[in-house]
Design a protein around this motif. Structure first.
Motif, PDB file in Angstrom:
ATOM      1  N   LEU A 435      46.041  47.549 104.427  1.00 50.77           N
ATOM      2  CA  LEU A 435      44.960  46.552 104.362  1.00 50.77           C
ATOM      3  C   LEU A 435      44.709  46.043 102.946  1.00 50.77           C
ATOM      4  CD1 LEU A 435      42.254  47.535 106.989  1.00 50.77           C
ATOM      5  CD2 LEU A 435      44.320  46.180 107.244  1.00 50.77           C
ATOM      6  N   ALA A 437      46.906  45.660 100.492  1.00 53.09           N
ATOM      7  CA  ALA A 437      47.944  44.684 100.146  1.00 53.09           C
ATOM      8  C   ALA A 437      47.735  43.378 100.924  1.00 53.09           C
ATOM      9  CB  ALA A 437      49.325  45.261 100.443  1.00 53.09           C
ATOM     10  N   GLU A 438      47.298  43.488 102.166  1.00 52.96           N
ATOM     11  CA  GLU A 438      47.131  42.281 102.972  1.00 52.96           C
ATOM     12  C   GLU A 438      45.917  41.472 102.554  1.00 52.96           C
ATOM     13  OE1 GLU A 438      47.768  42.447 107.156  1.00 52.96           O
ATOM     14  OE2 GLU A 438      46.490  40.715 107.557  1.00 52.96           O
ATOM     15  N   HIS A 439      44.779  42.144 102.371  1.00 58.16           N
ATOM     16  CA  HIS A 439      43.530  41.399 102.207  1.00 58.16           C
ATOM     17  C   HIS A 439      43.065  41.287 100.766  1.00 58.16           C
ATOM     18  CE1 HIS A 439      42.870  40.986 106.459  1.00 58.16           C
ATOM     19  NE2 HIS A 439      42.940  42.283 106.669  1.00 58.16           N
ATOM     20  N   ALA A 442      38.715  42.363  97.108  1.00 59.97           N
ATOM     21  CA  ALA A 442      37.394  41.805  97.429  1.00 59.97           C
ATOM     22  C   ALA A 442      37.130  41.862  98.933  1.00 59.97           C
ATOM     23  CB  ALA A 442      37.290  40.362  96.923  1.00 59.97           C
ATOM     24  N   ALA A 443      38.148  41.529  99.740  1.00 60.61           N
ATOM     25  CA  ALA A 443      37.952  41.548 101.192  1.00 60.61           C
ATOM     26  C   ALA A 443      37.774  42.971 101.697  1.00 60.61           C
ATOM     27  CB  ALA A 443      39.137  40.875 101.891  1.00 60.61           C
ATOM     28  N   ALA A 446      34.385  44.009 100.980  1.00 60.61           N
ATOM     29  CA  ALA A 446      33.448  43.381 101.920  1.00 60.61           C
ATOM     30  C   ALA A 446      33.461  44.123 103.258  1.00 60.61           C
ATOM     31  CB  ALA A 446      33.804  41.905 102.117  1.00 60.61           C
ATOM     32  N   MET A 447      34.663  44.503 103.716  1.00 60.96           N
ATOM     33  CA  MET A 447      34.729  45.264 104.981  1.00 60.96           C
ATOM     34  C   MET A 447      33.999  46.594 104.844  1.00 60.96           C
ATOM     35  SD  MET A 447      38.548  44.546 106.515  1.00 60.96           S
ATOM     36  CE  MET A 447      39.287  42.895 106.441  1.00 60.96           C
ATOM     37  N   ALA A 449      31.564  47.248 102.832  1.00 60.76           N
ATOM     38  CA  ALA A 449      30.123  46.988 102.740  1.00 60.76           C
ATOM     39  C   ALA A 449      29.538  46.748 104.134  1.00 60.76           C
ATOM     40  CB  ALA A 449      29.860  45.792 101.832  1.00 60.76           C
TER      41      ALA A 449
END
Lengths: 469, 469
Positions: A435, A437-439, A442-443, A446-447, A449
Motif C-alpha cells: 500500500l 508503494a501504491e498510494h 500522505a494517502a 490519511a487511511m 487517520a
C-alpha cells in the motif's frame, strides 16, 4: 508462504469477554477448535489464524451487543460471510471473535420500481438472484464464488460483468454498520444519488470490517435483459485480444462481460470442463439488451475482432450453451488447479490501465516461464484487471522462493504503469505491504487517520489494510 | 434569507498571513473589495461573505505554498472554480483566502485507449469537451452551468445525463489534493478499479473543499456515440410522466437523459426560448447509441409513453433540433426567473426513490399553490431528483416567510420517504441544518471525526458541511 504476525498475548480480560458472550449467546457461541479453524482462511494461501470463538448473531441488535461486549473487553471482532476471501481478510492475528452472518440471511425488502433491495449481510449473491428471479430484476455483481453480499461489500468485490455494471462501489446505495463504539451508522438514504455530505457508503465499501461491522445493505438492481448473447473468439496473441477489447469499449458497445483466457488457461478449462476450445488466447463475451440490440452488438464485436486478427467468433443465445460456456469460465480457478494436482493454488490479481494490459500480461507470461512456474492467466480485460492462478509445490523451497519473487514482480510491474496491487481481491493481510508503494505516504497516513477516528480501540478486524501506530 | 454566521474576529496573525501571501504572489494576490465580492456567492440566495483576499495559483506547488502559509497563520482556505455553486460553498464565514483556479486550467493528458484524461481543477466542462472533440471522446457530466471540473468534483455534481453516465462520484478515477498540513494526497492510481484500501477518491468527491484543496483530477471519458436521438413527450399528469420514466428504466432502455418539466416550467421555457411546447407535464429524452440502437430505443420509449397516456412523442436526430431543445432545457433556470422579473430566484433540489417521485412532486406543487408562491419544477426524473426555482420578492416579508416554510417542508417531505435533502447541489452552508435529520447522530459524528482527522486546524473551507467542536 509468508509468516503472518503471531497473535499477541491479550490481557486476561479477554477470558471475561468470552465468558460474557458465552452466557449471552449460549449454543450460538462456540470456542471449538474445528469451528474456529473453519472461520479463518478457507480458499487462500495465507496461513490460517483462528479466532478465539465464533458467534452467530440473528439480528443487527445482537451484533451491537457482541461489539459492545468485545469493546468492553478489548476483544477484536472479525466479520465472516462464507469465507471466500483471498487475502486473509477473516484471519484473527490478534485473536478475537468471528461474527458469522449465516443466520442473518434474509432479504428484507425488494423495491422493483426503484430497482433496489435491502438485504442482511449473510445473503449470498446466488440466493438473492434466486429470490428475485420472478420479479424481473437481478443483481449483477458476480465475483465467481457464491460469496455473501456482506463480504462482497466489505471487500469491494467486482468480477466478470463489472465492465458494464460496475463494482460493489457502484451498486451499494446504503449500508448500516455497527461501529467500534457499538453505535449503528446508516451511511445514506435510499435515494439514487445524494450530495449531502461525505460519502460514508463508499468509505465502508472495501473497508474489510476495519471501520465497522456491516449489518444491512441496500443494493441496486437491474431489469433482467430481454435478450442475452454470449460468444467466444480466439486470437493469435494476447495483444490482439486486448486491442479488440479496447476497440470494443471505445466504440461504445455496451459489452456486459469480456474475459480473456490465456492459452494455458484454455488448456486447463478444456481438460477440466471437457471442452474443445481452441487453445489460443480467447475472449469470452456476453451482451445484454433487446433481441435486435444483442444481435447488433455481437455483429459489431465480430467485425472488430476480425479486424484485430481474431476469429472465428462463435456466439450463442441459447441459455444452455451460454451457461456451459460461463460455467467453464467460472471453473477456471478449479481447472487451473487441475494442471498440477497436489500443489497449492495461489490466486492473485492486479489491475492496470487497459492500454498497458497486453504488455503487462505478456511480460508476466515471460516472467512465469523464466521462473519455471505454472500459472494460467485470466482477466476481466474490460477493466484492465487480470488474475494469476499460481500452482506451487509448497514442499519445494526453491519453487516457493521463485513464486514469491514472481508475485512481487507482478505487483511492481502493475504499479510501474499506474496500476493497482489489487483490482478486486482486496488487501486483507496479503497485500498490506504494497500500500505504501501504491498510494504514497500522505494517502496511507490519511487511511490510518480514518481508521483511528473510527476505531480508536483498534478492535475492528485489526491487522488488515492498515495498522495503527 | 437566512442570516449566516458572521465572520469571527481572527487573531492579528492573519494580517501577517496576508502580508506573506502578498509578498509571495505579488500581482496574483489581491485584497480589493470588488474582487473579493466576486468570490463569494454569485448564483445563490445565500448571503455573500467575502474572503479577506483572493489568490491565483499557477501550479499545484503554488497551492501547497498557499496552504502552508495559511496553516501557519490559521487562515481559512476556500477553493473557487467559476462560482456556480448554489448553497454558499464559496462563502468565507470566517474570512480567509479564496484560491481561484482560473490559471490552473490545463488539460494535462488525454488517454483515448484508456478512456480517461487528467485535468487541472480550473478546466470547465465545456472547455474539456471542446478540447476532446477531435479525439472521438467526451466527458458526459452536465450540471447545466459551465462549471469548473474542480468545483464539480468538490460538490459531487451530476445533472441531466446522470441517469446513464452517473455522477462525478462515478466518473472521477483519481484526485490529487493538498491537505491542511500542506502535503499532497493522491487518492488512487489510473487503473479502472481497485480494491486497495479505503476509497479516498469518493471521500474527496463531494467534500466541498473541507478535507483538501483539489489540484488535479483524473476523469473517465466515453466514446462519442455514433448516433444521438432526442425527443419530447407531453403527459396528462406528473404521475403519468413518472410512471413512463419508471417503466423505461425498468425495461432496460439505456436512456441518456430523461427530464421532467412541469406545466409551469414549460410555460416559462416557451416564453423565454420562443418555443411552442405543449404546456403540460413534459418529458425531454435523449438516447445515445448506434443508428439502429437509438431508433429502437426511441420506438420503445414512445410505446411506453403511449401506454402511460402520454404523447405525441416527437423525436429529432438532427443536431440543430436537438440543441435547440436542450438549450431550452438548459435555460430553464433563467426562463423561470422570467416568470417574475425582479424577484430573487432560489434554486433548490431534493432527491427521492423514484417510486415516490410523482407523489412528492404533486404534493410540492400543491404546497406551492397553497403558499401562494411561484416555483416551476424540473427534474432529472431518472434519478428521482427534482429542482424548484422559487421566485421570491425579498422585499415582501410575508412572502419570504412563506418561501422559507415551503423549503423546510420540501426537505421534510423528501426525508420522510427515504430521500435526501440534496441530490446534486451539495450542502455548503444552506443545507447543513438538515444533515442531522437526514443522516442521524452516528453518521454526523463520523463525518465530524473525518473532518477532524483531515483538518484538525479547521482551516479547510470551515463552516461548510459539518462544524467541529
Amino acid at each position: 508462504m509468508t509468516a503472518p504476525a503471531q497473535a499477541v498475548l491479550r490481557p486476561a480480560a479477554s477470558a471475561a469477554g468470552l465468558a460474557a458472550l458465552s452466557e449471552r449467546f449460549g449454543g450460538r457461541f462456540s470456542t471449538g477448535l474445528a469451528l474456529r479453524e473453519q472461520h479463518c482462511n478457507t480458499t487462500t494461501w495465507v496461513a490460517g489464524q483462528p479466532p478465539d470463538a465464533v458467534v452467530f448473531p440473528g439480528s443487527a441488535a445482537e451484533v451491537q451487543e457482541i461489539v459492545r461486549i468485545c469493546a468492553a473487553h478489548a476483544l477484536p471482532v472479525i466479520p465472516f460471510g462464507v469465507g471466500t476471501s483471498l487475502e486473509g481478510q477473516v484471519n484473527a492475528p490478534y485473536g478475537g471473535i468471528s461474527i458469522d452472518f449465516r443466520e442473518m440471511n434474509r432479504v428484507l425488502a425488494v423495491h422493483p420500481e426503484d430497482l433496489d433491495c435491502v438485504v442482511e449481510p449473510g445473503v449470498t449473491r446466488k440466493q438473492l438472484n434466486e429470490y428475485l428471479r420472478d420479479q424481473g430484476v437481478f443483481f449483477p455483481i458476480d465475483p465467481g464464488a457464491d460469496a455473501s453480499l456482506g463480504g462482497m461489500t466489505a471487500t469491494r468485490a467486482s468480477g466478470t460483468n463489472a465492465v458494464r455494471y460496475g463494482t460493489m462501489k457502484d451498486n451499494v446505495l446504503s449500508i448500516k454498520a455497527v461501529l467500534g463504539n457499538g453505535e449503528v451508522l446508516t451511511t445514506a438514504r435510499r435515494a439514487r444519488k445524494s450530495a449531502a455530505g461525505y460519502d460514508l457508503t463508499r468509505l465502508l465499501v472495501g473497508s474489510e470490517g476495519t471501520l465497522g461491522v456491516i449489518t444491512e445493505i441496500t443494493l441496486k438492481l437491474y431489469g433482467i435483459p430481454e435478450a442475452v448473447a454470449a460468444g467466444i473468439c480466439p486470437f493469435p496473441s494476447v495483444e490482439a485480444a486486448c486491442q479488440a477489447t479496447i476497440a470494443t469499449i471505445q466504440s461504445g458497445i455496451p459489452v456486459a462481460r469480456i474475459e480473456l483466457l490465456d492459452a494455458l488457461q484454455v488448456v486447463a478449462v478444456n481438460a477440466y470442463s471437457k471442452l474443445a476450445l481452441p487453445e489460443r488466447p480467447l475472449l469470452c463475451v456476453e451482451f445484454h439488451g433487446s433481441e435486435a440490440g444483442v444481435a447488433e452488438q455481437s455483429e459489431r464485436f465480430g467485425a472488430i475482432a476480425a479486424e484485430c486478427g481474431g476469429g472465428p467468433f462463435e456466439w450463442a443465445t441459447r441459455a444452455e450453451d451460454r451457461s456451459r460456456l460461463w460455467q467453464a469460465r467460472h471453473d477456471a480457478y478449479w481447472s487451473g488447479r487441475g494442471l498440477r494436482p497436489g500443489t497449492q493454488a495461489i490466486a492473485t490479481d492486479v489491475c492496470v490501465p487497459i492500454s498497458q494490459l497486453a504488455a503487462c500480461v505478456v511480460a508476466t507470461q515471460e516472467d512465469i516461464a523464466q521462473s519455471r512456474l505454472v500459472a494460467p492467466i485470466l482477466g476481466h480485460v474490460g477493466d484492465g484487471n487480470f488474475h494469476l492462478t499460481l500452482l506451487v509445490d509448497l514442499d519445494d523451497a526453491d519453487e516457493v522462493k521463485r513464486a514469491k519473487g514472481l508475485l512481487e514482480r507482478l505487483v511492481e510491474r502493475a504499479l510501474a504503469i499506474d496500476g493497482t496491487c489489487t483490482g478486486e481481491h482486496g488487501v486483507g493481510q496479503g497485500k498490506m505491504k504494497y500500500l505504501l508503494a501504491e498510494h504514497g505516504a500522505a494517502a496511507l497516513a490519511a487511511m490510518r487517520a480514518i481508521k483511528q477516528a473510527f476505531d480508536p480501540q483498534n478492535i475492528m478486524n485489526p491487522g488488515k489494510i492498515v495498522t495503527l501506530g
